[in-house]
Design an enzyme around this catalytic site. Structure first.
Site, mmCIF file in Angstrom:
data_model
loop_
_atom_site.group_PDB
_atom_site.id
_atom_site.type_symbol
_atom_site.label_atom_id
_atom_site.label_comp_id
_atom_site.label_asym_id
_atom_site.label_seq_id
_atom_site.Cartn_x
_atom_site.Cartn_y
_atom_site.Cartn_z
ATOM 1 N N VAL A 65 0.810 -1.226 0.000
ATOM 2 C CA VAL A 65 0.000 0.000 0.000
ATOM 3 C C VAL A 65 0.844 1.277 0.000
ATOM 4 O O VAL A 65 0.328 2.360 -0.289
ATOM 5 C CB VAL A 65 -0.999 0.033 1.181
ATOM 6 N N TYR A 157 3.857 5.396 15.386
ATOM 7 C CA TYR A 157 2.615 4.656 15.140
ATOM 8 C C TYR A 157 1.423 5.541 15.512
ATOM 9 O O TYR A 157 0.467 5.683 14.751
ATOM 10 C CB TYR A 157 2.621 3.365 15.970
HETATM 11 N N1 LIG Z 1 -4.490 -5.946 16.656
HETATM 12 C C1 LIG Z 1 -4.729 -4.851 17.356
HETATM 13 O O1 LIG Z 1 -4.855 -4.894 18.592
HETATM 14 C C2 LIG Z 1 -4.887 -3.523 16.646
HETATM 15 C C3 LIG Z 1 -5.299 -2.433 17.429
HETATM 16 C C4 LIG Z 1 -5.469 -1.198 16.813
HETATM 17 C C5 LIG Z 1 -5.231 -1.067 15.463
HETATM 18 N N2 LIG Z 1 -4.814 -2.133 14.742
HETATM 19 C C6 LIG Z 1 -4.588 -1.909 13.312
HETATM 20 O O2 LIG Z 1 -5.315 -2.871 12.594
HETATM 21 C C7 LIG Z 1 -4.678 -3.123 11.338
HETATM 22 C C8 LIG Z 1 -4.498 -4.620 11.151
HETATM 23 O O3 LIG Z 1 -3.708 -5.114 12.204
HETATM 24 P P1 LIG Z 1 -3.648 -6.657 12.622
HETATM 25 O O4 LIG Z 1 -3.639 -6.683 14.101
HETATM 26 O O5 LIG Z 1 -4.648 -7.425 11.862
HETATM 27 O O6 LIG Z 1 -2.162 -6.979 12.140
HETATM 28 P P2 LIG Z 1 -1.557 -8.190 11.294
HETATM 29 O O7 LIG Z 1 -0.082 -7.994 11.379
HETATM 30 O O8 LIG Z 1 -2.167 -9.473 11.735
HETATM 31 O O9 LIG Z 1 -2.079 -7.886 9.815
HETATM 32 C C9 LIG Z 1 -1.609 -6.804 9.074
HETATM 33 C C10 LIG Z 1 -1.595 -7.221 7.624
HETATM 34 O O10 LIG Z 1 -1.164 -6.072 6.870
HETATM 35 C C11 LIG Z 1 -0.227 -6.529 5.916
HETATM 36 N N3 LIG Z 1 0.646 -5.412 5.549
HETATM 37 C C12 LIG Z 1 1.573 -4.792 6.312
HETATM 38 N N4 LIG Z 1 2.181 -3.840 5.598
HETATM 39 C C13 LIG Z 1 1.627 -3.846 4.363
HETATM 40 C C14 LIG Z 1 1.832 -3.093 3.182
HETATM 41 N N5 LIG Z 1 2.786 -2.140 3.104
HETATM 42 N N6 LIG Z 1 1.063 -3.340 2.108
HETATM 43 C C15 LIG Z 1 0.120 -4.302 2.161
HETATM 44 N N7 LIG Z 1 -0.100 -5.082 3.226
HETATM 45 C C16 LIG Z 1 0.639 -4.833 4.322
HETATM 46 C C17 LIG Z 1 0.529 -7.655 6.598
HETATM 47 O O11 LIG Z 1 1.180 -8.498 5.658
HETATM 48 C C18 LIG Z 1 -0.599 -8.350 7.342
HETATM 49 O O12 LIG Z 1 -1.217 -9.354 6.548
HETATM 50 C C19 LIG Z 1 -3.363 -2.337 11.372
HETATM 51 O O13 LIG Z 1 -3.532 -1.118 10.680
HETATM 52 C C20 LIG Z 1 -3.160 -2.087 12.864
HETATM 53 O O14 LIG Z 1 -2.377 -0.938 13.089
HETATM 54 C C21 LIG Z 1 -4.636 -3.362 15.303
#
Ligand SMILES: NC(=O)c1ccc[n+]([C@@H]2O[C@H](COP(=O)([O-])OP(=O)(O)OC[C@H]3O[C@@H](n4cnc5c(N)ncnc54)[C@H](O)[C@@H]3O)[C@@H](O)[C@H]2O)c1
Length: 254
Positions: A65, A157
């Site tokens: 992305v 972040y």
């Molecule tokens: N898990 C939590 O507690 C939490 C809390 C708040 C926000 N978030 C946000 O939720 C979103 C998803 O997080 P998650 O917990 O599912 O994490 P995760 O690491 O399980 O999944 C993230 C996915 O994004 C993909 N990714 C990373 N960089 C990328 C790029 N440059 N281009 C395309 N794909 C890319 C990764 O390969 C992965 O499949 C993120 O934006 C994270 O910041 C998560």
């Protein structure tokens, strides 16, 4: 309340894992043709294959992305394959390397910003070009509770996730009268592979401290985020735009 996505097309970034995968699955189960995008090609192709085997319309695309040309191509391939774009969940994101501000590196600042903030901007830009032609569509951007509060050693972040809210509100204003809604979701502590990585990198104590501050006293499930994403992309939220909705077990109340 109508949350069917029959005859609709949904796009999810970061769909190879965690919250993105759960949202892609929920869109498919609600009747949408779904495009799963991730820079981890193996995981996203296998997730799309699995959904197709279950009888859903699904296309997996490798896309970083932070790469504007790749994002443009991702939206073009979506429209080539399924004819339109009704819903987009801009979810892909990464953590910063933990460091207090005086020690953080420019390389890590640029990496996190390029994915978590510019990545969302890239996606919105090309999604909106298509939705503007259609005169309809709904976008949900993934912020975080980190988009609402500060976090020691997590400045980059949190800054990127605050920025996502600014992009969301500004674009929502631009398109409110043109049939396109843009909202953000602020997940709290959700158990996904990102949380596994935090434990693996020695942050188990920090996670436990956060968990102790969750009024509901438990981690959220990825499906609970997916439910809110689908609500915000559906007609059930037809008068909601420019909002950031916390799904965090009550964390932000304190
Ligand atoms: N898990 C939590 O507690 C939490 C809390 C708040 C926000 N978030 C946000 O939720 C979103 C998803 O997080 P998650 O917990 O599912 O994490 P995760 O690491 O399980 O999944 C993230 C996915 O994004 C993909 N990714 C990373 N960089 C990328 C790029 N440059 N281009 C395309 N794909 C890319 C990764 O390969 C992965 O499949 C993120 O934006 C994270 O910041 C998560």
């Amino acid at each position: 309340m109508n949350i069917s996505f029959e005859n609709k097309v949904a796009l999810v970034t970061g769909a190879g894992s965690g919250l993105g995968l759960a949202a892609a699955r929920a869109f498919a189960q609600s009747g949408a043709a779904v495009v799963l995008a991730d820079w981890d090609e193996a995981s996203v192709l296998s997730a799309a294959d699995q959904l197709a085997k279950e009888g859903h319309s699904a296309l997996g695309i490798r896309c970083d992305v932070s790469d504007e040309a790749a994002v443009k191509e991702m939206v073009e391939r979506t429209v080539e394959r399924f004819g339109r774009l009704d819903a987009a969940y801009n979810n892909a994101g990464v953590q910063n390397v933990l460091a207090e501000t005086a020690d953080a590196t420019r390389e890590d600042f640029d990496r996190v910003m390029s994915i978590n903030l510019r990545g969302v901007w890239n996606c919105m830009k090309f999604e909106l070009q298509q939705m503007r032609k259609q005169g309809s569509g709904s976008i949900v951007n993934c912020s975080s509770l980190g988009g609402l509060v500060g976090g020691a050693e997590r400045g980059t972040y949190h800054a990127a996730k605050h920025g996502v809210l600014g992009l969301t509100k500004s674009a929502a204003l631009e398109y409110a009268a043109r049939g396109i809604r843009i909202n953000a979701i602020c997940p709290g502590l959700i158990w996904t592979p990102m949380a596994d990585q935090m434990v693996a990198s020695g942050q188990a104590d920090a996670l436990n401290a956060l968990l102790n501050a969750v009024p509901m006293g438990r981690y959220g499930r990825p499906e609970e985020i997916a439910d809110m994403v689908l609500f915000l992309c559906s007609e059930a939220s037809s008068y909601v735009s420019g909002q950031s909705i916390s799904v965090d077990g009550g964390f932000i109340m304190r």
